[in-house]
Scaffold this motif. Sequence first.
Motif, mmCIF file in Angstrom:
data_model
loop_
_atom_site.group_PDB
_atom_site.id
_atom_site.type_symbol
_atom_site.label_atom_id
_atom_site.label_comp_id
_atom_site.label_asym_id
_atom_site.label_seq_id
_atom_site.Cartn_x
_atom_site.Cartn_y
_atom_site.Cartn_z
ATOM 1 N N GLY A 85 -20.284 5.370 -8.497
ATOM 2 C CA GLY A 85 -20.214 6.162 -7.195
ATOM 3 C C GLY A 85 -19.241 5.466 -6.321
ATOM 4 O O GLY A 85 -19.257 5.473 -4.928
ATOM 5 N N SER A 86 -18.361 4.630 -6.763
ATOM 6 C CA SER A 86 -17.321 3.749 -5.951
ATOM 7 C C SER A 86 -16.033 4.570 -5.819
ATOM 8 O O SER A 86 -15.567 5.603 -6.536
ATOM 9 C CB SER A 86 -16.983 2.488 -6.459
ATOM 10 N N GLY A 87 -15.467 4.306 -4.325
ATOM 11 C CA GLY A 87 -13.922 4.923 -4.573
ATOM 12 C C GLY A 87 -12.840 4.190 -4.827
ATOM 13 O O GLY A 87 -12.865 3.624 -6.112
ATOM 14 N N ASP A 88 -11.943 3.554 -3.751
ATOM 15 C CA ASP A 88 -10.801 2.913 -4.173
ATOM 16 C C ASP A 88 -11.216 1.370 -3.878
ATOM 17 O O ASP A 88 -10.273 0.728 -4.579
ATOM 18 C CB ASP A 88 -9.775 2.932 -2.934
ATOM 19 N N SER A 89 -12.462 0.898 -3.622
ATOM 20 C CA SER A 89 -12.884 -0.355 -3.704
ATOM 21 C C SER A 89 -14.197 -0.480 -4.484
ATOM 22 O O SER A 89 -14.962 0.330 -4.123
ATOM 23 C CB SER A 89 -13.032 -1.085 -2.213
ATOM 24 N N TYR A 90 -14.071 -1.362 -5.396
ATOM 25 C CA TYR A 90 -15.369 -1.411 -6.106
ATOM 26 C C TYR A 90 -15.507 -2.796 -7.087
ATOM 27 O O TYR A 90 -14.504 -3.495 -6.962
ATOM 28 C CB TYR A 90 -15.381 0.169 -7.160
ATOM 29 N N HIS A 91 -16.399 -2.998 -7.708
ATOM 30 C CA HIS A 91 -16.763 -3.989 -8.567
ATOM 31 C C HIS A 91 -16.243 -3.582 -9.918
ATOM 32 O O HIS A 91 -16.591 -2.402 -10.459
ATOM 33 C CB HIS A 91 -18.182 -4.423 -8.688
ATOM 34 N N GLY A 92 -15.446 -4.319 -10.697
ATOM 35 C CA GLY A 92 -14.855 -4.032 -11.991
ATOM 36 C C GLY A 92 -15.608 -5.176 -12.889
ATOM 37 O O GLY A 92 -15.209 -6.359 -12.497
ATOM 38 N N ILE A 93 -16.137 -4.894 -13.899
ATOM 39 C CA ILE A 93 -16.576 -5.959 -15.006
ATOM 40 C C ILE A 93 -15.881 -5.812 -16.104
ATOM 41 O O ILE A 93 -15.478 -4.765 -16.743
ATOM 42 C CB ILE A 93 -18.046 -5.911 -15.075
ATOM 43 N N TYR A 94 -15.817 -7.124 -16.896
ATOM 44 C CA TYR A 94 -15.283 -7.175 -18.198
ATOM 45 C C TYR A 94 -15.996 -8.171 -18.872
ATOM 46 O O TYR A 94 -16.154 -9.228 -18.448
ATOM 47 C CB TYR A 94 -13.666 -7.557 -18.225
ATOM 48 N N ILE A 95 -16.594 -7.823 -20.126
ATOM 49 C CA ILE A 95 -17.255 -8.624 -20.825
ATOM 50 C C ILE A 95 -16.808 -8.724 -22.353
ATOM 51 O O ILE A 95 -16.325 -7.697 -22.796
ATOM 52 C CB ILE A 95 -18.780 -7.905 -21.138
ATOM 53 N N SER A 96 -16.486 -9.978 -22.686
ATOM 54 C CA SER A 96 -15.953 -10.106 -23.948
ATOM 55 C C SER A 96 -16.753 -11.368 -24.569
ATOM 56 O O SER A 96 -16.556 -12.228 -23.962
ATOM 57 C CB SER A 96 -14.500 -10.236 -23.754
ATOM 58 N N GLY A 97 -16.952 -11.401 -25.854
ATOM 59 C CA GLY A 97 -17.532 -12.581 -26.485
ATOM 60 C C GLY A 97 -18.719 -12.966 -25.527
ATOM 61 O O GLY A 97 -19.755 -12.369 -25.348
ATOM 62 N N ASP A 98 -18.862 -14.320 -25.102
ATOM 63 C CA ASP A 98 -20.089 -14.680 -24.550
ATOM 64 C C ASP A 98 -19.588 -14.901 -22.892
ATOM 65 O O ASP A 98 -20.198 -15.832 -22.295
ATOM 66 C CB ASP A 98 -20.480 -16.069 -24.972
ATOM 67 N N VAL A 99 -18.449 -14.314 -22.573
ATOM 68 C CA VAL A 99 -17.918 -14.336 -21.160
ATOM 69 C C VAL A 99 -18.336 -12.969 -20.251
ATOM 70 O O VAL A 99 -17.668 -11.926 -20.927
ATOM 71 C CB VAL A 99 -16.683 -14.884 -20.933
ATOM 72 N N ILE A 100 -18.776 -13.102 -18.964
ATOM 73 C CA ILE A 100 -18.613 -11.920 -18.316
ATOM 74 C C ILE A 100 -18.058 -12.292 -17.039
ATOM 75 O O ILE A 100 -18.228 -13.377 -16.498
ATOM 76 C CB ILE A 100 -20.133 -11.492 -17.894
ATOM 77 N N GLU A 101 -17.039 -11.367 -16.654
ATOM 78 C CA GLU A 101 -16.131 -11.574 -15.484
ATOM 79 C C GLU A 101 -16.270 -10.333 -14.580
ATOM 80 O O GLU A 101 -16.262 -9.137 -15.192
ATOM 81 C CB GLU A 101 -14.816 -11.492 -15.974
ATOM 82 N N VAL A 102 -16.487 -10.561 -13.025
ATOM 83 C CA VAL A 102 -16.736 -9.464 -12.047
ATOM 84 C C VAL A 102 -15.646 -9.773 -11.272
ATOM 85 O O VAL A 102 -15.644 -10.883 -10.688
ATOM 86 C CB VAL A 102 -18.082 -9.862 -11.631
ATOM 87 N N TYR A 103 -15.081 -8.555 -11.002
ATOM 88 C CA TYR A 103 -13.793 -8.714 -9.997
ATOM 89 C C TYR A 103 -14.105 -7.757 -8.854
ATOM 90 O O TYR A 103 -14.908 -6.635 -8.874
ATOM 91 C CB TYR A 103 -12.537 -8.040 -10.698
ATOM 92 N N TRP A 104 -13.478 -7.995 -7.528
ATOM 93 C CA TRP A 104 -13.447 -7.259 -6.506
ATOM 94 C C TRP A 104 -12.167 -6.690 -6.673
ATOM 95 O O TRP A 104 -11.249 -7.299 -6.812
ATOM 96 C CB TRP A 104 -13.351 -7.832 -5.196
ATOM 97 N N VAL A 105 -12.343 -5.105 -6.615
ATOM 98 C CA VAL A 105 -11.061 -4.371 -7.021
ATOM 99 C C VAL A 105 -11.047 -3.380 -5.750
ATOM 100 O O VAL A 105 -11.744 -2.923 -5.380
ATOM 101 C CB VAL A 105 -11.166 -3.571 -8.398
ATOM 102 N N THR A 106 -9.713 -3.607 -5.137
ATOM 103 C CA THR A 106 -9.327 -2.763 -4.010
ATOM 104 C C THR A 106 -7.934 -1.976 -4.225
ATOM 105 O O THR A 106 -7.345 -2.171 -5.219
ATOM 106 C CB THR A 106 -9.322 -3.441 -2.771
ATOM 107 N N GLU A 107 -7.609 -1.229 -3.292
ATOM 108 C CA GLU A 107 -6.372 -0.496 -3.071
ATOM 109 C C GLU A 107 -6.195 0.391 -4.415
ATOM 110 O O GLU A 107 -5.240 0.605 -5.014
ATOM 111 C CB GLU A 107 -5.151 -1.321 -3.095
ATOM 112 N N GLY A 108 -7.259 0.970 -4.929
ATOM 113 C CA GLY A 108 -7.402 1.911 -5.983
ATOM 114 C C GLY A 108 -7.125 1.040 -7.561
ATOM 115 O O GLY A 108 -6.490 1.852 -8.582
ATOM 116 N N GLY A 109 -7.200 -0.124 -7.455
ATOM 117 C CA GLY A 109 -7.040 -0.952 -8.711
ATOM 118 C C GLY A 109 -5.613 -1.855 -8.548
ATOM 119 O O GLY A 109 -5.636 -2.617 -9.596
#
Length: 195
Positions: A85-109
């Motif tokens: 339910g997010s707009g132009d600003s949201y949390h984006g996550i990437y999971i690979s192997g044994d690592v999880i990364e969380v990013y603040w994403v703004t300005e539509g990416g």
Amino acid sequence: MYFITGAVGFLACIIFMVILIIFAIRGKKCVVPMTAFGLSILLFLGSGFLFSRTAPDFGGLEFLEFLLRDTSVPPDLTGEWREAGSGDSYHGIYISGDVIEVYWVTEGGNSRSLYWAGTFETPPNGKEPYTWVSQNDTRRTSAAQLASGEATKEFTYQNGKLSYPASILGVNSTIRVVKESWGYFGPPVVEEEAE
């Protein structure tokens, strides 16, 4: 609570169905077992309906599929996740192997900043909810201005969503993400100017 009453209703359905078959074979009246069977069906379906009211995105056929799923098969959590339910600003996550990364994403990416980098543990089976405690990779997060300074963060997977606590400008909240691409790979798309 709804899972318990739903499970009791489902179990009662099976028991009274067997009793109905036995009564029918022996030629006995089936009024009482039939009534109990009907009530157990109502208990089972009512629990699913009430649960769907508390979690609107998880009801009806999805509720039945969830109950009948193979819990021996772990879900695949690798890949990209985006805040629901997010707009132009949201949390984006990437999971690979044994690592999880969380990013603040703004300005539509077009802009992103690291919020969390930590350990990821693959679910051993399909039982839900699945929770793991991620250990902060301070080598990466210490260099990011908007990164969390916590030593650990608890992530939970349930009903196709990942959730975790986050502090935004001193306000604590729970972030929920769904498996959806948000453009982790490659540079942001820049529109070419019209000639």
